[in-house]
Scaffold this active site. Structure first.
Site, PDB file in Angstrom:
ATOM      1  N   GLN A   1      -4.401  -1.347   9.618  1.00  0.00           N
ATOM      2  CA  GLN A   1      -4.747  -2.849   8.595  1.00  0.00           C
ATOM      3  C   GLN A   1      -5.205  -4.067  10.050  1.00  0.00           C
ATOM      4  OE1 GLN A   1      -3.403  -3.092   6.222  1.00  0.00           O
ATOM      5  NE2 GLN A   1      -4.239  -5.990   5.755  1.00  0.00           N
TER       6      GLN A   1
ATOM      7  N   LYS B   1       0.882  -0.937  -0.027  1.00  0.00           N
ATOM      8  CA  LYS B   1       0.036   0.287  -0.048  1.00  0.00           C
ATOM      9  C   LYS B   1       0.801   1.598  -0.144  1.00  0.00           C
ATOM     10  CE  LYS B   1      -3.675  -2.512   2.287  1.00  0.00           C
ATOM     11  NZ  LYS B   1      -4.029  -2.905   3.699  1.00  0.00           N
TER      12      LYS B   1
ATOM     13  N   ASP C   1     -10.941   2.391   4.329  1.00  0.00           N
ATOM     14  CA  ASP C   1     -11.043   1.581   3.643  1.00  0.00           C
ATOM     15  C   ASP C   1     -12.714   0.657   3.685  1.00  0.00           C
ATOM     16  OD1 ASP C   1      -9.488  -0.506   4.325  1.00  0.00           O
ATOM     17  OD2 ASP C   1      -8.721  -0.514   6.035  1.00  0.00           O
TER      18      ASP C   1
HETATM   19  N1  GUN Z   1      -6.458  -6.866   6.254  1.00  0.00           N
HETATM   20  C1  GUN Z   1      -6.998  -7.109   5.010  1.00  0.00           C
HETATM   21  N2  GUN Z   1      -7.415  -6.653   3.915  1.00  0.00           N
HETATM   22  C2  GUN Z   1      -7.834  -5.382   4.435  1.00  0.00           C
HETATM   23  C3  GUN Z   1      -8.519  -4.121   4.354  1.00  0.00           C
HETATM   24  O1  GUN Z   1      -8.488  -4.227   3.394  1.00  0.00           O
HETATM   25  N3  GUN Z   1      -8.315  -2.677   4.836  1.00  0.00           N
HETATM   26  C4  GUN Z   1      -7.605  -3.055   6.474  1.00  0.00           C
HETATM   27  N4  GUN Z   1      -7.165  -2.295   7.123  1.00  0.00           N
HETATM   28  N5  GUN Z   1      -7.144  -4.467   7.084  1.00  0.00           N
HETATM   29  C5  GUN Z   1      -7.359  -5.315   5.969  1.00  0.00           C
END
Ligand code: GUN
Length: 340
Positions: A145, A101, A168
């Site tokens: 995350q 990311k 998100d």
């Molecule tokens: N863990 C797995 N996929 C995601 C996501 O799209 N966002 C976040 N914050 N954590 C994740």
């Protein structure tokens, strides 16, 4: 407790981490994987290239579009979109996703901000980090995350993220708006948004079609079903307690598989001509592979590909789209900030 890591970076913060802390090859993988994917090169596959949905190629196009818009935002408004990514603990899969990311942010010209916290950080400390990013005008998107360590309430943390920075799309107010007719959320969760973006860019009709979503997670299955329904599909969700999931799935024009079980969706679950979006990414032992394993989705790709009209490969399908949608959400947030 002092923050272990918090700074704006022009390039991924993790670039300066000691090698010993870097993630080795992906071994633990999650359903909503965002790891960058090599292009699907399974030369042994019998699925014709004409049926493959090139998620990586489409995501690359979107990323180029975003980079061009960022350049304009900078020139016209002197504004650089900023994304803050908070990582708690040292799960290898989470580290890999977070690194991807931040790298993607740097590539399109965003600023990225990173806070890495130890697995035993208290909920209160994490809430302070979120509050600091909520108040920071350079930050347009905040991503904590998931999953979080068990002693931390995911609910409390997600509730604490400002809905204006909830790129998100996991805040209950954003999910609530997604679920309601006549309302629009500020942000839509990235993986399901990426699935719909694939369908739309490929001009797959959704309105009036039947869709089956396999899995009911907050991150993928539930919002994917809501997004399909908002586009006037007739949606059925199947999950671990659904009797005869195969039959229900077999009636769907569009299948989104997000159950997190390797190759659970068999070829005979797929209606001939259906479009199959496979969100899963699972490691499957394969002694013939260099690493001793290979990545597979939640769908039996070869068998389903024989019946589907279009299918996403794993890797190279949905994964790259998730990051592209995160960038899109962050850009949208920065644009809103520019209007204020
Ligand atoms: N863990 C797995 N996929 C995601 C996501 O799209 N966002 C976040 N914050 N954590 C994740």
């Amino acid at each position: 407790m002092a923050l272990a890591f918090q700074r704006p970076v022009g390039r991924p913060a993790t670039a300066s981490r000691p090698a010993s802390r870097r993630a080795p090859a992906l071994r633990i993988v999650s359903a909503a994987a965002t790891a960058p994917a090599p292009s699907p090169s399974s030369s042994a596959s019998s699925v014709p290239a004409s049926k493959l949905i090139d998620g990586k190629g489409i995501a690359d196009t979107i990323r180029s579009e975003i980079a061009a818009e960022v350049a304009q935002l900078k020139a016209k408004h002197n504004l650089t979109p900023g994304l803050a990514v908070v990582l708690v603990g040292a799960r290898k899969d989470s580290e890999t996703y977070v690194r991807s990311k931040k790298k993607a942010c740097a590539e399109v010209g965003f600023d990225s901000y990173g806070t890495d916290l130890p697995a035993d950080v208290s909920e209160e400390e994490l809430l302070k980090v979120v509050a600091a990013y909520n108040a920071d005008p350079r930050v347009h998107g905040i991503l904590v995350q998931l999953p979080l360590p068990k002693h931390i309430s995911e609910k409390r943390i997600l509730d604490a993220i400002s809905i204006e920075k909830d790129v998100d799309g996991f805040h209950p107010l954003n999910i609530g708006a997604l679920a309601m007719r006549g309302r629009d959320p500020l942000f839509v969760p990235c993986t399901p948004k990426g699935c719909i973006e694939l369908l739309e860019r490929l001009k797959v009709p959704i309105s009036g079609r039947t869709a089956c979503v396999i899995g009911r997670s907050n991150i993928v299955g539930m919002p994917a079903a809501l997004l399909l329904q908002r586009r006037d599909a007739t949606v059925t969700m199947v999950h671990s307690k659904t009797p005869d999931a195969a039959k229900i799935c077999g009636e769907a024009d569009i299948v989104i598989a997000a159950c997190g079980v390797a190759e659970m969706v068999k070829g005979d679950w797929i209606k001939p001509g259906a479009v199959v979006i496979d969100v899963g990414i699972n490691a499957k032992d394969d002694p013939t592979a260099k690493k001793g394993y290979r990545l597979v989705g939640d769908v039996d790709f070869e068998a389903a590909g024989a019946r589907a009209s279009l299918i996403t490969p794993v890797p190279g399908g949905v994964g790259p789209m998730t990051i592209a949608m995160l960038l899109q959400n962050t850009l949208e947030s920065a644009r809103r900030a520019a209007k204020h």
